[in-house]
Write a protein that holds these residues in place. Sequence first.
Motif, PDB file in Angstrom:
ATOM      1  N   GLN A  20       0.798  -1.225   0.000  1.00  0.00           N
ATOM      2  CA  GLN A  20       0.000   0.000   0.000  1.00  0.00           C
ATOM      3  C   GLN A  20       0.828   1.271   0.000  1.00  0.00           C
ATOM      4  O   GLN A  20       0.432   2.252  -0.616  1.00  0.00           O
ATOM      5  N   LEU A  21       1.949   1.300   0.662  1.00  0.00           N
ATOM      6  CA  LEU A  21       2.751   2.516   0.737  1.00  0.00           C
ATOM      7  C   LEU A  21       3.247   2.943  -0.641  1.00  0.00           C
ATOM      8  O   LEU A  21       3.302   4.138  -0.944  1.00  0.00           O
ATOM      9  N   ARG A  22       3.562   1.997  -1.494  1.00  0.00           N
ATOM     10  CA  ARG A  22       4.054   2.360  -2.828  1.00  0.00           C
ATOM     11  C   ARG A  22       2.973   3.028  -3.677  1.00  0.00           C
ATOM     12  O   ARG A  22       3.271   3.783  -4.585  1.00  0.00           O
ATOM     13  N   LEU A  23       1.710   2.760  -3.350  1.00  0.00           N
ATOM     14  CA  LEU A  23       0.613   3.381  -4.088  1.00  0.00           C
ATOM     15  C   LEU A  23       0.553   4.882  -3.834  1.00  0.00           C
ATOM     16  O   LEU A  23      -0.104   5.612  -4.571  1.00  0.00           O
ATOM     17  N   ILE A  24       1.226   5.340  -2.791  1.00  0.00           N
ATOM     18  CA  ILE A  24       1.304   6.766  -2.478  1.00  0.00           C
ATOM     19  C   ILE A  24       2.650   7.335  -2.900  1.00  0.00           C
ATOM     20  O   ILE A  24       2.722   8.360  -3.579  1.00  0.00           O
ATOM     21  N   LEU A  25       3.731   6.653  -2.523  1.00  0.00           N
ATOM     22  CA  LEU A  25       5.072   7.190  -2.747  1.00  0.00           C
ATOM     23  C   LEU A  25       5.471   7.256  -4.221  1.00  0.00           C
ATOM     24  O   LEU A  25       6.053   8.251  -4.665  1.00  0.00           O
ATOM     25  N   GLN A  26       5.192   6.231  -4.984  1.00  0.00           N
ATOM     26  CA  GLN A  26       5.617   6.227  -6.376  1.00  0.00           C
ATOM     27  C   GLN A  26       4.900   7.289  -7.223  1.00  0.00           C
ATOM     28  O   GLN A  26       5.560   7.988  -7.991  1.00  0.00           O
ATOM     29  N   PRO A  27       3.590   7.460  -7.109  1.00  0.00           N
ATOM     30  CA  PRO A  27       2.967   8.553  -7.855  1.00  0.00           C
ATOM     31  C   PRO A  27       3.458   9.936  -7.404  1.00  0.00           C
ATOM     32  O   PRO A  27       3.624  10.834  -8.239  1.00  0.00           O
ATOM     33  N   ILE A  28       3.725  10.109  -6.107  1.00  0.00           N
ATOM     34  CA  ILE A  28       4.255  11.399  -5.633  1.00  0.00           C
ATOM     35  C   ILE A  28       5.610  11.674  -6.272  1.00  0.00           C
ATOM     36  O   ILE A  28       5.881  12.792  -6.726  1.00  0.00           O
ATOM     37  N   MET A  29       6.464  10.656  -6.338  1.00  0.00           N
ATOM     38  CA  MET A  29       7.768  10.809  -6.977  1.00  0.00           C
ATOM     39  C   MET A  29       7.605  11.181  -8.455  1.00  0.00           C
ATOM     40  O   MET A  29       8.289  12.067  -8.969  1.00  0.00           O
ATOM     41  N   TRP A 107       4.052   6.459 -15.085  1.00  0.00           N
ATOM     42  CA  TRP A 107       3.902   7.175 -16.353  1.00  0.00           C
ATOM     43  C   TRP A 107       2.689   8.106 -16.364  1.00  0.00           C
ATOM     44  O   TRP A 107       2.771   9.237 -16.813  1.00  0.00           O
ATOM     45  N   VAL A 108       1.566   7.636 -15.889  1.00  0.00           N
ATOM     46  CA  VAL A 108       0.342   8.451 -15.910  1.00  0.00           C
ATOM     47  C   VAL A 108       0.487   9.711 -15.044  1.00  0.00           C
ATOM     48  O   VAL A 108       0.265  10.825 -15.535  1.00  0.00           O
ATOM     49  N   PRO A 109       0.875   9.595 -13.770  1.00  0.00           N
ATOM     50  CA  PRO A 109       1.030  10.826 -12.970  1.00  0.00           C
ATOM     51  C   PRO A 109       2.112  11.754 -13.527  1.00  0.00           C
ATOM     52  O   PRO A 109       1.962  12.976 -13.496  1.00  0.00           O
ATOM     53  N   PHE A 110       3.188  11.180 -14.052  1.00  0.00           N
ATOM     54  CA  PHE A 110       4.264  11.987 -14.634  1.00  0.00           C
ATOM     55  C   PHE A 110       3.753  12.801 -15.817  1.00  0.00           C
ATOM     56  O   PHE A 110       3.959  14.016 -15.887  1.00  0.00           O
ATOM     57  N   SER A 111       3.078  12.157 -16.739  1.00  0.00           N
ATOM     58  CA  SER A 111       2.594  12.831 -17.948  1.00  0.00           C
ATOM     59  C   SER A 111       1.581  13.923 -17.626  1.00  0.00           C
ATOM     60  O   SER A 111       1.656  15.033 -18.154  1.00  0.00           O
TER      61      SER A 111
END
Length: 135
Positions: A20-29, A107-111
């Motif tokens: 679950q933590l990666r579902l927050i941290l990776q999009p924030i990054m 990719w989606v949050p980055f774009s």
Amino acid sequence: MTRDLSFWQGIMETARGRGQLRLILQPIMAIILGLRLGIADAKAGDDPFVMRLFITGKGRARLAKDALMDVIVPFALAVVIDGVLQYLALGHVRPLAAIVVGAALIWVPFSVSRAFTNRIYRRSHHLPPTHEGAR
């Protein structure tokens, strides 16, 4: 113990508990990286990223390659982390599922953040029209 789950059930299973933590941290990054590059695009006078990639036909392959180089490390990290979580949760690794999750989380949050940051920065700093809009 291995369980035979469908593709989407396997993805959902790795999103529970330890993942679950990666579902927050990776999009924030990915959003932070998109913010930084969106501001750079605006300062360079370029159209927003998604518009250049899908609508403006010029240099699409080069733009996609440059964007991939910008996100390759966070994307690879997302795929590896998802692979580890799959192994822990399911007992095996599904590479295609790891790539799908990596794309969704990076990719989606980055774009989207890169494109919106460009627009917001241009409007708030009263920059001239983009190269494509000036023609």
